[in-house]
Design a protein around this motif. Structure first.
Motif, PDB file in Angstrom:
ATOM      1  N   LEU A 198      19.889  13.343 101.958  1.00 23.72           N
ATOM      2  CA  LEU A 198      19.225  12.166 101.370  1.00 23.72           C
ATOM      3  C   LEU A 198      18.573  12.493 100.032  1.00 23.72           C
ATOM      4  O   LEU A 198      18.589  11.677  99.113  1.00 23.72           O
ATOM      5  N   GLU A 199      17.997  13.693  99.938  1.00 24.87           N
ATOM      6  CA  GLU A 199      17.410  14.118  98.656  1.00 24.87           C
ATOM      7  C   GLU A 199      18.476  14.136  97.569  1.00 24.87           C
ATOM      8  O   GLU A 199      18.286  13.613  96.471  1.00 24.87           O
ATOM      9  N   ARG A 220      20.713   7.656  91.484  1.00 23.92           N
ATOM     10  CA  ARG A 220      19.938   7.201  90.333  1.00 23.92           C
ATOM     11  C   ARG A 220      20.624   7.551  89.021  1.00 23.92           C
ATOM     12  O   ARG A 220      20.204   7.109  87.959  1.00 23.92           O
ATOM     13  N   LEU A 255      18.588   1.450  96.450  1.00 20.36           N
ATOM     14  CA  LEU A 255      18.627   1.886  95.046  1.00 20.36           C
ATOM     15  C   LEU A 255      19.589   1.081  94.185  1.00 20.36           C
ATOM     16  O   LEU A 255      19.337   0.870  92.999  1.00 20.36           O
ATOM     17  N   LEU A 293      11.522   3.667  94.906  1.00 14.92           N
ATOM     18  CA  LEU A 293      11.268   4.150  96.268  1.00 14.92           C
ATOM     19  C   LEU A 293       9.772   4.329  96.476  1.00 14.92           C
ATOM     20  O   LEU A 293       9.118   5.014  95.692  1.00 14.92           O
ATOM     21  N   VAL A 319      11.891   8.837 101.429  1.00 14.00           N
ATOM     22  CA  VAL A 319      13.006   9.684 101.873  1.00 14.00           C
ATOM     23  C   VAL A 319      12.665  10.368 103.204  1.00 14.00           C
ATOM     24  O   VAL A 319      13.517  10.475 104.093  1.00 14.00           O
ATOM     25  N   LEU A 347      19.867   3.877 101.769  1.00 16.68           N
ATOM     26  CA  LEU A 347      19.451   4.353 100.450  1.00 16.68           C
ATOM     27  C   LEU A 347      20.240   3.656  99.343  1.00 16.68           C
ATOM     28  O   LEU A 347      19.679   3.280  98.305  1.00 16.68           O
ATOM     29  N   TYR A 348      21.552   3.469  99.562  1.00 13.83           N
ATOM     30  CA  TYR A 348      22.384   2.778  98.582  1.00 13.83           C
ATOM     31  C   TYR A 348      21.912   1.345  98.404  1.00 13.83           C
ATOM     32  O   TYR A 348      21.760   0.845  97.296  1.00 13.83           O
ATOM     33  N   SER A 378      19.692  10.586  96.802  1.00 16.00           N
ATOM     34  CA  SER A 378      18.751   9.754  96.047  1.00 16.00           C
ATOM     35  C   SER A 378      18.750  10.179  94.577  1.00 16.00           C
ATOM     36  O   SER A 378      18.539   9.367  93.686  1.00 16.00           O
ATOM     37  N   TYR A 379      19.042  11.435  94.340  1.00 13.41           N
ATOM     38  CA  TYR A 379      19.173  11.912  92.963  1.00 13.41           C
ATOM     39  C   TYR A 379      20.478  11.378  92.357  1.00 13.41           C
ATOM     40  O   TYR A 379      20.482  10.777  91.288  1.00 13.41           O
TER      41      TYR A 379
END
Lengths: 199, 199
Positions: B95-96, B103, B174, B181, B186, B170-171, B99-100
């Motif tokens: 997930l980290e 973006r 974002l 967030l 996360v 997450l998708y 999420s990077y």
């Protein structure tokens, strides 16, 4: 100047005007699917609807207002609020409705197209928020509130994060991955989403 | 005919060719952000790169091949496989990374743009599958396999459905909802996703 003749033959002038409006709306929808928002033109819409450009401009000032009108009509159908009496039942019902709505070309093709435009045109971002998000967020807020009242969820459950957990996986599968849902998918997802909400 | 002069002054002919290629790649990226795939033209790219159209056509046959090249380069960076020794840790690490990655403008703007085009051009669908999905699906398959081996997940866990549960929320947040967030998001999502996987 008289209204250009639409493809269907109307009984009177009032019907004629409505027929033209409907023919234009249908044409916008078909043009969006065929060429997308960026390439779509009022000329192309008028040609497809079998009317003159003036007939379009008399009703809508731009292709943006035409498309926002279409998305608005989709949103206005509303999302019925499930009230099954249990969190499991409500989440399952919301997923059933979402899986139906997300397969509609407005949701699977037109809205993702507009989401891309939204980065460049804030008016579009607001319309999508209203069409895609506000309804679902309101429904989820109510599902959460009732589940909290029944003691099924902790009081600090965030409705926006709950919506991510319930609708996110389905959106990803239907709009991004775009593979058909396997047998029993919505049932498994409902069970998984409820476990996620309670975690 | 000699290569048109790029904005930077190169030391020699080999450097010049690479500079032009880089200037064109940068220009494609900027054009995609500014006008989107549908409106983007080789003329616009050449103008932005400060080169002639021939310089572009000598390297890529169409704007589609230019964009696929860009997406391919993003995908080739690869997704590192987390190996933290626990399902919790691996999901958190995935997930980290996601999420990077989500973006990055390629993921948040260019790929959604191309997803819309993909409905009309199957070549694009294949490239996106390779760029966005294959890497993540491979990583998730490995995380699931190791968790099953440690007895943390049932043997019949489907890696594709596992990816929906982990990356889908997450998708959605974002790329669709597009709100920042909240603090601790996360972490909460990782805990919820693991509970969903085990349900």
């Amino acid at each position: 100047m008289t209204e250009p003749t639409p493809r269907r033959t109307p009984a009177g002038a009032a019907v004629l005007r409505e027929d033209v409006t409907e023919a234009i709306r249908d044409a916008v929808f078909e043009e969006l699917a065929a060429v997308g928002f960026a390439r779509m033109s009022i000329e192309g819409i008028a040609r497809r609807a079998g009317v003159g450009k003036t007939a379009v401009y008399r009703r809508w000032k731009s292709k943006l207002s035409l498309v926002l009108d279409l998305v608005g009509a989709f949103a206005a159908q509303g999302v019925p609020v499930p009230a099954t009496g249990s969190l499991d039942g409500d989440v399952r019902a919301l997923l059933e409705m979402a899986s139906y709505a997300l397969r509609h070309p407005i949701a699977s093709q037109v809205i993702p197209d507009l989401l891309v435009e939204a980065a460049r045109q804030p008016e579009i971002a607001d319309a999508i928020r209203a069409a895609l998000l506000d309804g679902q967020q309101g429904v989820m807020a109510r599902i959460v509130r009732e589940a909290v009242a029944r003691g099924e969820l902790p009081e600090d459950t965030d409705p926006a994060e709950a919506l991510d957990l319930v609708v996110g996986p389905l959106y990803w599968r239907l709009v991004v991955v775009r593979t058909p849902l396997p047998e029993g998918y919505v049932d498994r997802l409902a069970r998984a989403a409820v476990a996620a909400l309670r975690a």
